[in-house]
Design a protein around this motif. Structure first.
Motif, mmCIF file in Angstrom:
data_model
loop_
_atom_site.group_PDB
_atom_site.id
_atom_site.type_symbol
_atom_site.label_atom_id
_atom_site.label_comp_id
_atom_site.label_asym_id
_atom_site.label_seq_id
_atom_site.Cartn_x
_atom_site.Cartn_y
_atom_site.Cartn_z
ATOM 1 N N ALA A 113 45.503 68.999 33.119
ATOM 2 C CA ALA A 113 46.247 70.078 33.763
ATOM 3 C C ALA A 113 45.848 71.441 33.205
ATOM 4 C CB ALA A 113 47.745 69.855 33.589
ATOM 5 N N MET A 114 45.283 71.477 32.003
ATOM 6 C CA MET A 114 44.906 72.746 31.377
ATOM 7 C C MET A 114 43.433 73.090 31.591
ATOM 8 S SD MET A 114 47.144 72.389 27.833
ATOM 9 C CE MET A 114 45.702 72.495 26.882
ATOM 10 N N GLN A 115 42.680 72.263 32.307
ATOM 11 C CA GLN A 115 41.251 72.487 32.499
ATOM 12 C C GLN A 115 40.920 72.633 33.975
ATOM 13 O OE1 GLN A 115 39.350 69.071 30.802
ATOM 14 N NE2 GLN A 115 39.311 69.938 28.768
ATOM 15 N N LYS A 116 39.802 73.309 34.227
ATOM 16 C CA LYS A 116 39.230 73.299 35.563
ATOM 17 C C LYS A 116 37.725 73.227 35.417
ATOM 18 C CE LYS A 116 38.871 78.180 36.872
ATOM 19 N NZ LYS A 116 39.372 79.201 37.752
ATOM 20 N N ASP A 117 37.089 72.735 36.451
ATOM 21 C CA ASP A 117 35.643 72.558 36.424
ATOM 22 C C ASP A 117 34.924 73.805 36.905
ATOM 23 O OD1 ASP A 117 35.880 69.964 35.517
ATOM 24 O OD2 ASP A 117 35.783 69.079 37.514
ATOM 25 N N PHE A 118 33.832 74.134 36.230
ATOM 26 C CA PHE A 118 32.909 75.170 36.670
ATOM 27 C C PHE A 118 31.587 74.486 36.966
ATOM 28 C CE2 PHE A 118 35.929 77.800 34.371
ATOM 29 C CZ PHE A 118 36.063 78.877 35.231
ATOM 30 N N HIS A 119 31.003 74.828 38.107
ATOM 31 C CA HIS A 119 29.749 74.224 38.541
ATOM 32 C C HIS A 119 28.656 75.290 38.476
ATOM 33 C CE1 HIS A 119 32.264 70.940 39.891
ATOM 34 N NE2 HIS A 119 33.021 71.846 40.466
ATOM 35 N N ILE B 233 18.012 78.951 32.961
ATOM 36 C CA ILE B 233 18.168 79.881 34.067
ATOM 37 C C ILE B 233 19.180 79.304 35.046
ATOM 38 C CG2 ILE B 233 16.987 81.175 35.880
ATOM 39 C CD1 ILE B 233 15.879 81.692 33.064
ATOM 40 N N ILE B 234 20.183 80.107 35.384
ATOM 41 C CA ILE B 234 21.169 79.687 36.370
ATOM 42 C C ILE B 234 21.181 80.703 37.501
ATOM 43 C CG2 ILE B 234 22.587 78.351 34.786
ATOM 44 C CD1 ILE B 234 24.486 80.666 34.554
ATOM 45 N N SER B 235 21.417 80.190 38.695
ATOM 46 C CA SER B 235 21.370 81.054 39.860
ATOM 47 C C SER B 235 22.720 81.175 40.552
ATOM 48 C CB SER B 235 20.325 80.536 40.843
ATOM 49 O OG SER B 235 20.243 81.384 41.947
ATOM 50 N N PHE B 236 23.648 80.317 40.231
ATOM 51 C CA PHE B 236 24.967 80.411 40.867
ATOM 52 C C PHE B 236 25.984 79.707 39.995
ATOM 53 C CE2 PHE B 236 28.213 79.608 44.141
ATOM 54 C CZ PHE B 236 28.269 80.848 44.737
ATOM 55 N N LEU B 237 27.180 80.262 39.972
ATOM 56 C CA LEU B 237 28.277 79.722 39.174
ATOM 57 C C LEU B 237 29.549 79.842 39.985
ATOM 58 C CD1 LEU B 237 29.733 78.892 36.492
ATOM 59 C CD2 LEU B 237 29.685 81.298 35.888
ATOM 60 N N SER B 238 30.288 78.751 40.087
ATOM 61 C CA SER B 238 31.535 78.769 40.843
ATOM 62 C C SER B 238 32.441 77.654 40.343
ATOM 63 C CB SER B 238 31.253 78.575 42.332
ATOM 64 O OG SER B 238 32.457 78.502 43.068
ATOM 65 N N ASP C 298 31.533 72.871 46.488
ATOM 66 C CA ASP C 298 31.012 73.089 47.843
ATOM 67 C C ASP C 298 30.284 74.428 47.959
ATOM 68 O OD1 ASP C 298 32.000 70.645 48.698
ATOM 69 O OD2 ASP C 298 33.883 71.490 49.428
ATOM 70 N N ASP C 299 30.803 75.459 47.297
ATOM 71 C CA ASP C 299 30.145 76.771 47.317
ATOM 72 C C ASP C 299 28.764 76.709 46.674
ATOM 73 O OD1 ASP C 299 32.350 77.842 48.550
ATOM 74 O OD2 ASP C 299 33.155 78.797 46.740
ATOM 75 N N VAL C 300 28.649 75.973 45.588
ATOM 76 C CA VAL C 300 27.363 75.856 44.893
ATOM 77 C C VAL C 300 26.363 75.109 45.769
ATOM 78 C CG1 VAL C 300 26.194 74.999 42.827
ATOM 79 C CG2 VAL C 300 28.497 75.937 42.641
ATOM 80 N N GLU C 301 26.805 74.015 46.380
ATOM 81 C CA GLU C 301 25.917 73.246 47.252
ATOM 82 C C GLU C 301 25.494 74.061 48.468
ATOM 83 O OE1 GLU C 301 28.362 69.804 47.909
ATOM 84 O OE2 GLU C 301 27.557 68.772 46.128
ATOM 85 N N LYS C 302 26.416 74.833 49.018
ATOM 86 C CA LYS C 302 26.103 75.691 50.164
ATOM 87 C C LYS C 302 25.075 76.750 49.775
ATOM 88 C CE LYS C 302 28.353 78.910 53.332
ATOM 89 N NZ LYS C 302 29.607 79.571 53.679
ATOM 90 N N TYR C 303 25.249 77.358 48.625
ATOM 91 C CA TYR C 303 24.310 78.358 48.117
ATOM 92 C C TYR C 303 22.922 77.750 47.924
ATOM 93 C CZ TYR C 303 22.401 81.936 44.964
ATOM 94 O OH TYR C 303 21.610 82.902 44.389
#
Length: 119
Positions: free
Chosen positions: A28-34, A72-77, A81-86
């Motif tokens: 409950a105290m965590q969320k995932d970043f992709h 090297i990273i190009s997108f973070l969310s 779904d946003d990452v896959e779409k990007y």
């Protein structure tokens, strides 16, 4: 039943109850970043070349350094779904890594912690 067996059974029930409560509270105290990771380089000139290549295509390009390598990273969310779409939109090859962050953390704060090596 003997008293010892009753105590063992009650102890196991309580252990599993505490494990369940602890697991629920932590989740409950965590969320995932992709993160869309598009390269790992050991030389800084190669890192700079990849970043310039991504920026020339109109893409976001960030990096962090860990264990002497540039990631090297190009997108973070926080939305997969946003990452896959990007990734599909820009037709970029890479892998999507998932990290745990704090539930009220912004993506910019998470990126800062990632760059500082605190993730």
């Amino acid at each position: 039943m003997k008293t010892e067996i009753k105590m063992i059974v009650i102890s196991f029930v309580l252990i599993f109850l505490y494990i369940g409560i602890f697991t629920y509270c932590v989740n409950a105290m965590q969320k995932d970043f992709h993160v869309l990771q598009v390269g790992i380089y050991s030389k800084e000139e190669n890192k700079n070349q990849k970043i310039n290549e991504l920026k020339d295509k109109g893409m976001v390009a960030e990096y962090y350094k860990q264990d002497g390598k540039f990631y090297i990273i190009s997108f973070l969310s926080d939305n997969l779904d946003d990452v896959e779409k990007y990734q599909k939109e820009y037709k970029v090859k890479g892998i999507i890594k998932t990290y745990n962050g704090f539930v009220n953390e912004k993506t910019s704060d998470f990126l800062k912690r990632l760059k500082e090596g605190k993730v």
